[in-house]
Enzyme design. Structure first.
Site, short mmCIF file in Angstrom:
data_model
loop_
_atom_site.label_atom_id
_atom_site.label_comp_id
_atom_site.label_asym_id
_atom_site.label_seq_id
_atom_site.Cartn_x
_atom_site.Cartn_y
_atom_site.Cartn_z
N LYS A 22 18.48 59.44 -26.99
CA LYS A 22 17.50 58.60 -27.70
C LYS A 22 16.28 59.42 -28.11
CE LYS A 22 15.20 55.18 -25.30
NZ LYS A 22 13.74 55.25 -25.52
N ARG A 27 13.22 62.13 -32.70
CA ARG A 27 12.57 63.32 -33.23
C ARG A 27 13.33 63.85 -34.44
NH1 ARG A 27 11.17 62.34 -28.17
NH2 ARG A 27 9.28 63.24 -27.28
N ARG A 120 1.58 47.74 -24.13
CA ARG A 120 1.60 49.08 -23.52
C ARG A 120 0.38 49.90 -23.93
NH1 ARG A 120 7.54 51.33 -24.07
NH2 ARG A 120 6.63 52.97 -22.77
N SER A 163 3.18 63.25 -20.27
CA SER A 163 3.86 62.33 -21.18
C SER A 163 4.28 63.06 -22.44
CB SER A 163 2.94 61.17 -21.54
OG SER A 163 3.38 60.55 -22.72
N GLN A 165 5.41 61.65 -25.00
CA GLN A 165 4.96 60.89 -26.17
C GLN A 165 3.55 61.29 -26.55
OE1 GLN A 165 5.69 56.78 -25.10
NE2 GLN A 165 7.91 57.02 -25.25
N ASP A 311 12.66 58.01 -16.42
CA ASP A 311 13.41 56.84 -16.88
C ASP A 311 14.58 56.50 -15.94
OD1 ASP A 311 11.72 56.56 -19.02
OD2 ASP A 311 13.01 57.66 -20.41
C1 S3P Z 1 9.98 59.61 -24.13
C2 S3P Z 1 9.08 59.97 -23.17
C3 S3P Z 1 8.89 59.22 -21.90
C4 S3P Z 1 10.06 58.29 -21.63
C5 S3P Z 1 10.48 57.53 -22.84
C6 S3P Z 1 10.88 58.47 -23.96
C7 S3P Z 1 10.07 60.43 -25.35
O1 S3P Z 1 7.72 58.45 -22.01
O2 S3P Z 1 9.74 57.41 -20.59
O3 S3P Z 1 11.57 56.69 -22.53
O4 S3P Z 1 11.05 60.29 -26.11
O5 S3P Z 1 9.15 61.21 -25.60
P1 S3P Z 1 6.27 59.07 -21.68
O6 S3P Z 1 6.04 60.13 -22.67
O7 S3P Z 1 5.31 57.93 -21.86
O8 S3P Z 1 6.36 59.55 -20.27
#
Ligand code: S3P
Length: 426
Positions: A22, A27, A120, A163, A165, A311
């Protein structure tokens, strides 16, 4: 939809291909839209979250042809102003990555999401983006995010949370900022963004955990996306805890910033073997053999491994209920900010099944081994990872269970039930 789960087979046997990662799928489609030329993405995820990213890229003017799981993405690297608000659905990755990109465009945009996403925290990206000069309005740092065009400049940023993200958001904004952006985080989070941007010839450098990025012209992407270790996790745990199981999961991404579960299973004395390890498009990939492991032991999971299995914590806590002794999970308070408060929801629901599990401020403590009873309804809280964890729990419960809102599994893994079905063996 409620799903009834009961074990009506003897064991798990066979080989399956794990569907696309995923994180990498998001990306791939987003970065291809920023490149100048034709990108080809093989094995793109069918999950609703990556499909949200795909729809947004289309709404920003990218030409995307979808043929099964193959995407052909044509772009001149310049995004167009969207006609409507951009709906990220349930996807934290979509909203946080897109916010970084949109903050540096010469048009305005609004990012929205569903009820869960709108709760969130977005402060973690809004604050650093504002330091870069971004103009973002929100109510209490929640979606919708209203982004008004502005020029960005590079910053030197230290992230106190690990993180991917947040990291990806800042690095993507750095692609549109004047000057240099540097980023460092408390522990290394998944590094798919860095690997892919490097493969696309971005001006990105990584030294001693410090990432530096500058404006770049991205070359198109050719990628075959590996299987998702986070999806594989449910099969890994099921095979470890269902007597006589012996399965092989093929084509699974085992990037060390993602594959913490493999380390933990080894630490717990689980019977797991990595086969045929190879590199595909910069990502480490392997086949994984898992066998039933009746003598697993509890362990402590904390510190820098947490982002590499964040996760997987719900399903690891289920595994811990079948290990001898105590498992302690610490330093995982960010679980409260996922699709549900995963500390609370995991503890609540596993307790209903008879697990000895307690919540702590930054994780949980599980005592095993316990027989899980079942004969009850459990709640997925519309959280795909909890729905799948409870399904695996249902396979070892004495009596059947009913899982509320099970269809949320489609967020990441629509093939989940069918794939499990192919492993049932009598
Ligand atoms: C993800 C980063 C993680 C993960 C999420 C997917 C990503 O979150 O929990 O399911 O694709 O960058 P965080 O960056 O908030 O830790």
């Amino acid at each position: 939809m409620n799903l009834i789960v009961k074990k009506d087979f003897k064991t798990l046997k066979g080989e399956i291909n794990i569907p696309a990662d995923k994180s990498v799928s998001h990306r791939a489609v987003i970065f291809s839209s920023l490149a100048n030329g034709k990108s080809v993405i093989k094995n793109f995820s069918n999950g609703q979250d990556p499909q949200s990213s795909l729809k947004i890229c289309k709404a920003l003017g990218t030409d995307i042809e979808q043929n099964g799981t193959i995407l052909t993405v044509k772009s001149n690297g310049v995004l167009k102003a969207p006609k409507n608000q951009l709906d990220c659905g349930n996807s934290g990755t979509t909203i946080r990555l897109m916010a970084g990109i949109l903050a540096g465009q010469n048009f305005d945009s609004v990012l929205t999401g569903d009820e869960s996403l709108s709760k969130r925290p977005m402060k973690r990206i809004i604050e650093p983006l504002k330091l870069m000069g971004a103009n973002i309005e929100s109510d209490n740092y929640n979606a919708p995010l209203k982004i008004t065009k502005n020029k960005l400049h590079g910053i030197d940023y230290y992230s106190p949370i690990a993180s991917a993200q947040v990291k990806s958001c800042i690095l993507l904004a750095g692609l549109y900022a004047e000057g240099e952006t540097t980023f460092k985080e408390i522990y290394t989070s998944r590094n798919h963004t860095e690997i892919m941007l490097k493969n696309m010839d971005a001006n990105i450098n990584i030294k001693n955990g410090i990432i530096t990025i500058q404006k770049s012209e991205l070359k198109p992407l050719k990628i075959d996306i590996c299987g998702d270790i986070s999806s594989a996790a449910y099969f890994i745990v099921a095979a470890l805890i269902i007597p006589k199981s012996n399965i092989i999961l093929k084509n699974v991404g085992i990037n060390p910033t993602r594959a913490g579960i493999l380390e933990v299973v080894k630490q717990m004395n689980g019977n797991i073997e990595i086969l045929n390890q190879r590199e595909v498009c910069g990502e480490l990939v392997a086949d994984i053999r898992i066998e039933y492991s009746p003598d697993m032991t509890g362990t402590t999971i904390q510190g820098e491994i947490i982002p590499a299995l964040i996760d997987e914590i719900p399903v690891i806590s289920l595994l811990a209920t079948q290990c001898n002794g105590q498992t302690i999970i610490k330093d995982a308070s960010d679980l409260k900010n996922k699709e549900s408060d995963r500390i609370q929801t995991t503890v609540n629901e596993l307790k209903k099944l008879g697990a000895e599990i307690e919540q702590t401020p930054d994780g949980m403590i599980i005592n095993g081994k316990t027989n899980l009873s079942g004969d009850t309804e459990v709640n997925s809280y519309k959280d795909h990872r909890l729905a799948m964890t409870l399904y695996v729990a249902g396979l070892i419960c004495k009596k059947e269970i009913s899982i509320k809102d099970f269809e949320w599994v489609n967020i990441s893994f629509p093939e989940f039930l069918n794939l499990f079905g192919t492993l049932f063996y009598n």
